[in-house]
Design a protein around this motif. Sequence first.
Motif, mmCIF file in Angstrom:
data_model
loop_
_atom_site.group_PDB
_atom_site.id
_atom_site.type_symbol
_atom_site.label_atom_id
_atom_site.label_comp_id
_atom_site.label_asym_id
_atom_site.label_seq_id
_atom_site.Cartn_x
_atom_site.Cartn_y
_atom_site.Cartn_z
ATOM 1 N N GLU A 1 1.073 -1.011 0.186
ATOM 2 C CA GLU A 1 -0.005 0.165 -0.036
ATOM 3 C C GLU A 1 0.869 1.280 0.016
ATOM 4 O O GLU A 1 2.013 1.307 0.701
ATOM 5 C CB GLU A 1 -0.956 0.155 1.064
ATOM 6 C CG GLU A 1 -2.079 -1.259 1.324
ATOM 7 C CD GLU A 1 -2.944 -0.997 0.197
ATOM 8 O OE1 GLU A 1 -3.150 0.227 -0.365
ATOM 9 O OE2 GLU A 1 -3.621 -2.093 -0.233
ATOM 10 N N SER A 2 0.421 2.242 -0.650
ATOM 11 C CA SER A 2 0.867 3.574 -0.739
ATOM 12 C C SER A 2 1.143 4.215 0.588
ATOM 13 O O SER A 2 0.327 4.121 1.375
ATOM 14 C CB SER A 2 0.534 4.521 -1.871
ATOM 15 O OG SER A 2 1.144 5.738 -1.714
ATOM 16 N N THR A 3 2.251 4.843 0.968
ATOM 17 C CA THR A 3 2.150 5.723 2.280
ATOM 18 C C THR A 3 1.838 7.208 1.995
ATOM 19 O O THR A 3 2.041 8.083 2.664
ATOM 20 C CB THR A 3 3.589 5.510 2.722
ATOM 21 O OG1 THR A 3 4.707 6.274 1.890
ATOM 22 C CG2 THR A 3 3.922 4.166 3.347
ATOM 23 N N LEU A 4 1.613 7.503 0.755
ATOM 24 C CA LEU A 4 1.413 8.986 0.400
ATOM 25 C C LEU A 4 0.116 9.316 0.720
ATOM 26 O O LEU A 4 -0.866 8.627 0.777
ATOM 27 C CB LEU A 4 1.390 9.160 -1.307
ATOM 28 C CG LEU A 4 2.716 8.991 -1.985
ATOM 29 C CD1 LEU A 4 2.634 8.883 -3.513
ATOM 30 C CD2 LEU A 4 3.856 10.023 -1.652
ATOM 31 N N GLY B 1 11.824 14.896 0.588
ATOM 32 C CA GLY B 1 11.973 13.504 1.444
ATOM 33 C C GLY B 1 10.847 12.668 1.385
ATOM 34 O O GLY B 1 10.947 11.391 1.752
ATOM 35 N N THR B 2 9.969 12.966 0.599
ATOM 36 C CA THR B 2 8.493 12.059 0.367
ATOM 37 C C THR B 2 9.091 10.907 -0.386
ATOM 38 O O THR B 2 9.581 10.757 -1.472
ATOM 39 C CB THR B 2 7.657 12.694 -0.519
ATOM 40 O OG1 THR B 2 6.868 13.741 0.355
ATOM 41 C CG2 THR B 2 6.452 11.800 -0.780
ATOM 42 N N GLU B 3 8.682 9.689 0.157
ATOM 43 C CA GLU B 3 9.372 8.294 -0.492
ATOM 44 C C GLU B 3 7.920 7.799 -1.452
ATOM 45 O O GLU B 3 6.948 7.829 -1.081
ATOM 46 C CB GLU B 3 9.677 7.434 0.487
ATOM 47 C CG GLU B 3 10.879 7.739 1.337
ATOM 48 C CD GLU B 3 11.517 6.698 2.257
ATOM 49 O OE1 GLU B 3 10.890 5.527 2.137
ATOM 50 O OE2 GLU B 3 12.495 6.950 2.902
ATOM 51 N N ILE B 4 8.351 7.159 -2.849
ATOM 52 C CA ILE B 4 7.443 6.853 -3.577
ATOM 53 C C ILE B 4 7.740 5.311 -3.824
ATOM 54 O O ILE B 4 8.903 4.924 -4.152
ATOM 55 C CB ILE B 4 7.179 7.525 -4.809
ATOM 56 C CG1 ILE B 4 6.823 8.937 -4.557
ATOM 57 C CG2 ILE B 4 6.284 6.879 -5.842
ATOM 58 C CD1 ILE B 4 6.755 9.770 -5.581
#
Length: 265
Positions: free
Chosen positions: A26-29, A262-265
């Motif tokens: 699942e995405s953490t965005l 720093g947002t990770e995708i």
Amino acid sequence: MAKTLHEKKDVLVGRAERQMREHFGESTLTTRQKLALTCRILFDGGHDSGLAGQITARGEEPGTYYTQRLGLGFDEITETNLLLVDEDLNVLEGEGMPNPANRFHSWIYRAREDVNCIIHTHPLHAASLAMLEIPLVISQMDTTPLYDDCAFLKEWPGVPVGNEEGEIISAALGDKRAILLAHHGQLVTGTTVEEACNLAILIERAARMQLLAMSAGTVRPLPPALAREAHDWTSTPRRNQANFAYYARRALRNHPDCVATGTEI
């Protein structure tokens, strides 16, 4: 020694789907981040038309959704300048005003509980095909997520700022995930932002391919059973997540300002 060369297709498909569930989590965005990235993805994909078009996603509270601020282009949207509005387009969070054409999104959200994201844009090829009053034809493997899943509204109801247009467009969409709007543009929906973003990329590609094919000859149909099989195979949540993550990484290289550092995708 290979062990799978004699396995049937359904067995191989099942194994691949299990592996995708294991490898793509699942995405953490946040919703805001996904929407901001979607705006940049679609800008790079040729979906910009000045200030035309709206991209929305349901908010946490019923009857609310996020959208971009009128006056900003898709290439200017960030996770911090998005608005949260209610069904009457009153701004609940953020500064500025939403596009008045967001009104017909409220109608679609009311009609379709399964829809959590709506993307309406005027990309060059989809809008050009719409000028011909010809439905979208899906006849190539890559675009099969739209097979038998794209409605067509042949009569242009005018600019979609009234409730009448909301009723007309939501009714014409029906239970499909996409619709081509004659003399207008395209609209896609998704249960997730990722799904809607992927469909928006595909509908413009499909329209471009259709125009190219029509200029060279007659578009030939896909075998229905195989096309439906491909539609289902390419429409799973994990494939949507993997596709969106790729598009998002590419967009972030071009537009590092749209989400927090720093947002990770």
